[in-house]
Design an enzyme around this catalytic site. Structure first.
Site, PDB file in Angstrom:
ATOM      1  N   LYS A 122       1.117  -1.412  -0.261  1.00 51.82           N
ATOM      2  CA  LYS A 122       0.090  -0.276  -0.089  1.00 51.82           C
ATOM      3  C   LYS A 122       1.314   1.321  -0.171  1.00 51.82           C
ATOM      4  O   LYS A 122       0.532   2.690  -0.703  1.00 51.82           O
ATOM      5  CB  LYS A 122      -1.197   0.112   0.645  1.00 51.82           C
ATOM      6  N   THR A 123       2.012   1.545   1.106  1.00 51.46           N
ATOM      7  CA  THR A 123       2.523   2.475   0.805  1.00 51.46           C
ATOM      8  C   THR A 123       3.038   2.820   0.294  1.00 51.46           C
ATOM      9  O   THR A 123       3.815   4.308  -0.697  1.00 51.46           O
ATOM     10  CB  THR A 123       3.209   2.212   2.204  1.00 51.46           C
ATOM     11  N   GLU A 166      -3.910   6.044   0.868  1.00 51.69           N
ATOM     12  CA  GLU A 166      -3.971   4.972   1.431  1.00 51.69           C
ATOM     13  C   GLU A 166      -4.626   4.522   2.500  1.00 51.69           C
ATOM     14  O   GLU A 166      -5.379   4.859   3.208  1.00 51.69           O
ATOM     15  CB  GLU A 166      -2.415   4.452   2.668  1.00 51.69           C
TER      16      GLU A 166
END
Length: 460
Positions: A122-123, A166
């Protein structure tokens, strides 16, 4: 609880405003003209920055911090319900909401919102998409779960309709979001203390996809098991991607790897060549993350030259394969990997870097994850030459006595790897200094405070 933020004259109070995620949302609202206040239990560099922006920050959490003109009080999962500010707000009839609810309400203010979900990646992917939109000079607002060097933190406040966020699945937080573009990177067994099993995780991701705007787009990894089950019955347009499957809408070809473990590749969309991309972060898994970022950018018609430029500009976030320095000729890297899939991917990336031996200091994150995924962890360190296991980082949990790090080290050894349990940070530093030699590559790995070991070794 549904929250409407159309009226920017509202007063929003943050309980725990010094946290990296809470402070970011506070900054966005303050920029947009809301009256923002907050409290935390101690001073920090973050509280100082917030004060410089005109935000009223109190140290110490007491009922008096909840002013009569407060319209909404926001808290995180770390704040207990008996917090005096929460109790004071409830006594005054002020709505009390979780951070994820507020983030969803903020997202609703942006027409071109992108929410990046997935058990892993995600990041990185949120950062890649952000870099693309910034390369195109589209002035996005960004909230990411790590420190992105190009924006000097985890938050960027822009003035356009673009909002990149995110989206974490834990506690079903991402179900508060209704993005125009939703991205699903991976679906794996994790956070089993909440979800209990993979079936519940998959159901949650399906609900996330259902929340995407009907005229919006779902970007999804075709490598996800039974991917069609996640996309079944959805109204949004669907773009699939996969670096290893040319039947996906977006795929990679002519993939090459550099001496530093970074990848270059051609991107194809619907069978047509789009551009060649060269990444500046290592790891084969990041080819897929880049394809997801490409697909999200393509929804908005962003030119390929900006996509290639943005992906090249991305050089990582803090705690994602982050170079920390050297000691005694040993290179030190830190990585946030704390799930078996992430451990495998990070070590596979490190394997391609020139070195003598690959060392991994692994700090397991939470008792429940270590216990539930013990067998997967035992097989996750195949690319490491030496593994040192630290004590479990408890985070929010208490020791149940069911699992410990010595047991994990034993299971790794049973898989044929050289693993030792050392536990204490000082003992680990002593062990590394005695056994790590010039030319070795050392990775500190985990979602807790294991990075401190590498930092202290480098400082010496």
């Amino acid at each position: 609880m549904n929250i409407n933020l159309e009226n920017n004259s509202q007063h929003i109070h943050f309980v725990g405003i010094g946290g990296i995620s809470m402070s970011g949302l506070a900054e966005i609202l303050a920029y947009e003209g809301f009256k923002v206040s907050g409290s935390d239990i101690k001073e920090s560099s973050i509280t100082g920055v917030l004060r410089e922006q005109g935000i009223d920050v109190k140290i110490g959490q007491v009922s008096e911090n909840i002013a009569d003109d407060t319209d909404i009080v926001v808290y995180t999962a770390a704040v207990k319900h008996d917090n005096p500010e929460i109790l004071a707000a409830e006594a005054k009839g002020i709505p009390v909401i979780e951070r994820a609810t507020l983030l969803g309400a903020i997202m609703d203010r942006y027409k071109k919102s992108i929410a990046v979900s997935g058990t892993h990646g995600k990041t990185t992917t949120t950062s890649m998409i952000s870099e693309i939109i910034m390369a195109a000079k589209l002035d996005p607002t960004i909230t990411v779960g790590g420190i992105l060097q190009s924006i000097g933190g985890n938050i960027r406040v822009g003035s356009s309709d673009y909002f990149v966020a995110e989206a974490c699945e834990y506690f079903d937080s991402f179900l508060h979001f209704k993005p125009y573009v939703g991205v699903i990177l991976t679906i794996d067994a994790d956070h089993l203390d909440y979800f209990k099993n993979i079936e519940n995780i998959r159901k949650s991701f399906h609900k996330f996809a259902e929340n995407i705007a009907p005229d919006g787009t779902l970007v999804i990894n075709k490598a996800i098991a039974n991917c069609s089950e996640i996309t079944e019955g959805l109204k949004p347009h669907i773009i699939s991607y996969c670096s290893k499957d040319k039947t996906a809408d977006v795929y990679a070809d002519s993939i090459s790897i550099s001496a530093l473990g970074t990848y270059s590749f051609d991107i194809y969309y619907k069978g047509n060549y789009e551009c060649r991309v060269s990444l500046n972060i290592p790891g084969r898994h990041n080819v897929d993350n880049a394809l997801a970022a490409f697909a999200a950018a393509k929804v908005f018609g962003i030119d390929n030259k900006y996509i290639a430029e943005g992906l090249s500009n991305y050089r990582g976030t803090d705690r994602r394969f982050q170079y920390k320095g050297k000691f005694n000729g040993v290179t030190v890297i830190d990585d946030y990997a704390h799930h078996p899939t992430e451990v495998k991917a990070t070590l596979a990336a490190a394997k391609n870097i020139d070195k003598k031996r690959l060392w991994c200091i692994f700090q397991p994150h939470t008792y429940s994850r270590t216990y539930n995924l013990l067998d997967e962890f035992a097989h996750a360190f195949e690319d490491a030459d030496k593994i040192v296991v630290a004590d479990i980082y408890a985070a929010r949990e208490k020791d149940t006595g069911l699992i410990n790090s010595a047991t994990l080290a034993e299971h790794i050894r049973q898989n044929g790897k050289d693993a030792v349990y050392v536990g204490d940070f000082q003992a680990i530093k002593d062990y590394i200094q005695q056994n790590c030699t010039e030319g070795d590559l050392l990775i500190t790995m985990g979602a807790g405070d294991v990075y401190l070991i590498g930092e202290e070794l480098v400082e010496k």
